[in-house]
Design an enzyme around this catalytic site. Structure first.
Site, PDB file in Angstrom:
ATOM      1  N   HIS A 156       0.819  -1.223   0.000  1.00 39.01           N
ATOM      2  CA  HIS A 156       0.000   0.000   0.000  1.00 39.01           C
ATOM      3  C   HIS A 156       0.848   1.266   0.000  1.00 39.01           C
ATOM      4  O   HIS A 156       0.332   2.350  -0.254  1.00 39.01           O
ATOM      5  CB  HIS A 156      -0.928   0.000   1.221  1.00 39.01           C
ATOM      6  CG  HIS A 156      -2.029  -1.023   1.123  1.00 39.01           C
ATOM      7  ND1 HIS A 156      -3.335  -0.695   0.867  1.00 39.01           N
ATOM      8  CD2 HIS A 156      -1.999  -2.374   1.212  1.00 39.01           C
ATOM      9  CE1 HIS A 156      -4.073  -1.795   0.820  1.00 39.01           C
ATOM     10  NE2 HIS A 156      -3.281  -2.829   1.033  1.00 39.01           N
ATOM     11  N   ASP A 364       3.573   9.594  -0.785  1.00 40.70           N
ATOM     12  CA  ASP A 364       2.400   8.825  -0.377  1.00 40.70           C
ATOM     13  C   ASP A 364       2.174   7.702  -1.370  1.00 40.70           C
ATOM     14  O   ASP A 364       2.361   7.908  -2.574  1.00 40.70           O
ATOM     15  CB  ASP A 364       1.161   9.747  -0.368  1.00 40.70           C
ATOM     16  CG  ASP A 364       0.161   9.366   0.707  1.00 40.70           C
ATOM     17  OD1 ASP A 364       0.085   8.166   1.046  1.00 40.70           O
ATOM     18  OD2 ASP A 364      -0.541  10.263   1.207  1.00 40.70           O
TER      19      ASP A 364
HETATM   20  P1  ADP Z   1      -3.172   6.858   4.817  1.00 41.09           P
HETATM   21  O1  ADP Z   1      -3.612   5.481   4.419  1.00 41.09           O
HETATM   22  O2  ADP Z   1      -1.694   7.097   4.737  1.00 41.09           O
HETATM   23  O3  ADP Z   1      -3.722   7.329   6.120  1.00 41.09           O
HETATM   24  P2  ADP Z   1      -5.005   7.782   2.712  1.00 41.09           P
HETATM   25  O4  ADP Z   1      -5.333   9.175   2.275  1.00 41.09           O
HETATM   26  O5  ADP Z   1      -4.728   6.850   1.586  1.00 41.09           O
HETATM   27  O6  ADP Z   1      -3.795   7.875   3.730  1.00 41.09           O
HETATM   28  O7  ADP Z   1      -6.226   7.175   3.521  1.00 41.09           O
HETATM   29  C1  ADP Z   1      -6.690   7.779   4.689  1.00 41.09           C
HETATM   30  C2  ADP Z   1      -8.139   7.364   4.964  1.00 41.09           C
HETATM   31  O8  ADP Z   1      -8.458   7.738   6.312  1.00 41.09           O
HETATM   32  C3  ADP Z   1      -9.138   8.092   4.073  1.00 41.09           C
HETATM   33  O9  ADP Z   1     -10.177   7.212   3.733  1.00 41.09           O
HETATM   34  C4  ADP Z   1      -9.633   9.240   4.952  1.00 41.09           C
HETATM   35  O10 ADP Z   1     -10.956   9.650   4.668  1.00 41.09           O
HETATM   36  C5  ADP Z   1      -9.541   8.641   6.338  1.00 41.09           C
HETATM   37  N1  ADP Z   1      -9.251   9.703   7.330  1.00 41.09           N
HETATM   38  C6  ADP Z   1      -8.248  10.568   7.322  1.00 41.09           C
HETATM   39  N2  ADP Z   1      -8.339  11.434   8.370  1.00 41.09           N
HETATM   40  C7  ADP Z   1      -9.441  11.108   9.054  1.00 41.09           C
HETATM   41  C8  ADP Z   1     -10.097  11.617  10.219  1.00 41.09           C
HETATM   42  N3  ADP Z   1      -9.662  12.676  10.889  1.00 41.09           N
HETATM   43  N4  ADP Z   1     -11.202  10.987  10.624  1.00 41.09           N
HETATM   44  C9  ADP Z   1     -11.676   9.932   9.947  1.00 41.09           C
HETATM   45  N5  ADP Z   1     -11.118   9.415   8.838  1.00 41.09           N
HETATM   46  C10 ADP Z   1     -10.016   9.977   8.397  1.00 41.09           C
END
Ligand code: ADP
Length: 462
Positions: A156, A364
């Site tokens: 991932h 990322d």
């Molecule tokens: P990573 O997997 O590195 O955290 P991604 O952007 O690929 O980054 O995925 C993050 C996921 O977590 C997304 O689906 C996003 O909506 C969710 N997310 C990020 N911040 C929050 C938050 N504060 N509360 C709830 N969900 C969150």
């Protein structure tokens, strides 16, 4: 039909999957199709001498088998090798690599133990899909137990160029263990190229047609499968009556004001301090934005036991406090910083209510927030996505405003452009981006990976 066995470091709670999103939603449909098994850590940490007996629960015809980690395993395998060595290195951040030999021992031990426990549950018709950097050597351990079924691996996070990877202690072993899989999936073609360069330059391997990659006496399929989202579910969340009401409330409170949104785990890969500096630069370069534009940054805590994460939190709080102190007024707070998780439907409404989505990681794997921001927009008045060239998503999402997150002037200029972009251009960009996000949604990701895995050649036991 084969049963699907999914293995990931953490097993998601399928009861709450629809609210939490992520891998659970992505894989649940495939797990249900022919009966499925999900295996991984239950999130508990137990005393070093406690029994580590697997626990089975059933959810909608899916067997969920979880095991705890001992305190020592948690510190060496999870916090240590996974999150102080692999996470920073694979995100090109060698300065944050913090290695101890006990980490590697713990990493090997946990992968061996999980493989031993899982091997007993795998049947001859099963197909196994292993996820992410915590479990790279899992297939090679499973093969030691005579498991000959097809095993696929999806990374991932990014895969860096050989010059970076060779800084990881025992990188050669790590890459060799990947050859126990039948298929390796990466997020982008850049990651695939980096992996294949390592194989040819460092391991004396070869790359054949269609990405078939050979080394260590094995030939495996290697391809990119960019991960996606469930577009309709985000759109619907952003368009419920509650979301409408929330957007109205925001609009009333901030009459004639515009919001820029950032949503990221509070991780040093996400470029948050640079993002705040860019926002400050926006106010300096274009003072017309003072009292007009707010940056809403939602950044829930993550991995707080690792020192680098505590440091970034402090830095961010300092930066947002300084901007608010310098530019804020009685009736305007320039940066609204929320350090906690927020329900997904609230996030979707925030995305929709924001003129610009600011997604500026320093590196990322993919970045799903970028895709969620696009999916949440109202086609009648879409916002503009500002996207780091170093997010995997940038390989596909060309119509976003692509920026260099290290260059604060570049990001500030992109914000100014987004906030003032005419409707026609916004609509055109949004339409093109939505088409791309739909074409490569989460279903497409899952089906193409599993399809490719089912077509891999002769399976081989150890
Ligand atoms: P990573 O997997 O590195 O955290 P991604 O952007 O690929 O980054 O995925 C993050 C996921 O977590 C997304 O689906 C996003 O909506 C969710 N997310 C990020 N911040 C929050 C938050 N504060 N509360 C709830 N969900 C969150």
């Amino acid at each position: 039909m084969s049963r699907l066995v999914v293995v990931s470091n953490r097993v998601a709670d399928l009861e709450t999957a629809s609210q939490s999103g992520g891998l659970a939603v992505a894989l649940e449909a495939a797990l249900k199709e022919n009966g499925g098994l999900w295996f991984g850590w239950d999130g508990n940490v137990v005393e070093d001498d406690a029994p580590l007996t697997p626990r089975l629960i059933e959810h909608n015809a899916i067997d969920i088998v979880t095991v705890p980690l001992t305190r020592n395993e948690y510190e060496t395998y999870y916090l240590g090798y996974s999150n102080k060595v692999l996470w920073p290195s694979l995100h090109y951040r060698l300065g944050l690599l913090d290695y101890q030999s006990t980490f590697l021992e713990g990493y090997r031990r946990v992968n061996a133990r999980m493989a031993e426990q899982l091997a007993k549950l795998i049947g001859p018709q099963d197909v196994v899909w292993v996820h992410d950097y915590h479990l790279i050597p899992l297939a090679s351990e499973l093969r030691k137990h005579g498991i000959g079924v097809r095993i696929g691996f999806f990374l991932h996070i990014p895969f860096p160029p050989p010059d970076v990877l060779v800084a990881v202690p025992d990188h050669a072993w790590l890459v060799e263990t990947l050859f126990a899989y039948d298929l390796i999936g990466f997020q982008t073609s850049g990651d695939v190229a980096n992996f294949q360069r390592y194989v040819t330059e460092q391991a004396g391997g070869t790359v054949g047609p269609g990405g078939q990659t050979s080394a260590f006496g094995r030939s495996i399929a290697v391809r990119c499968f960019p991960i996606g989202i469930d577009v309709d579910s985000i759109y619907e969340m952003a368009h419920t009556p509650q979301a409408e009401a929330q957007i109205q409330r925001l609009a009333q409170r901030a009459l004639n004001r515009m919001q820029i949104i950032g949503v990221d785990r509070l991780d040093y890969t996400k470029g948050l301090p640079d993002r705040l500096r860019a926002f400050r630069r926006l106010l300096e370069l274009y003072p017309g934005n003072i009292k007009r534009v707010t940056l809403m940054q939602v950044a829930p805590p993550t991995r707080e036991e690792v020192a680098a994460y505590a440091e970034i939190r402090q830095e961010l709080e300092g930066l947002s406090g300084a901007i608010n102190g310098e530019f804020g007024d009685f009736d305007w707070t320039p940066v609204r910083y929320i350090h906690r998780a927020v329900p997904r439907d609230t996030l979707a409404a925030l995305f929709r209510g924001s003129k610009a989505g600011l997604v500026t990681p320093l590196r990322d794997g993919m970045n799903l927030v970028a895709k969620e921001y696009i999916a949440a927009q109202d086609a009648a008045d879409p916002g503009v996505l500002i996207l780091s060239r170093f997010a995997g998503a940038a390989e596909d999402l060309e119509e976003a405003l692509i920026v260099n997150p290290y260059d604060v002037d570049d990001v500030a200029n992109a914000m100014q452009r987004a906030l003032n972009m005419p409707f026609e251009e916004r609509a055109e960009r949004h339409q093109a981006l939505l088409k791309r996000v739909r074409a490569r949604d989460v279903r497409h990701w899952r089906e193409t990976f599993l399809g490719a895995l089912s077509r891999t050649g002769q399976c081989q036991a150890a």
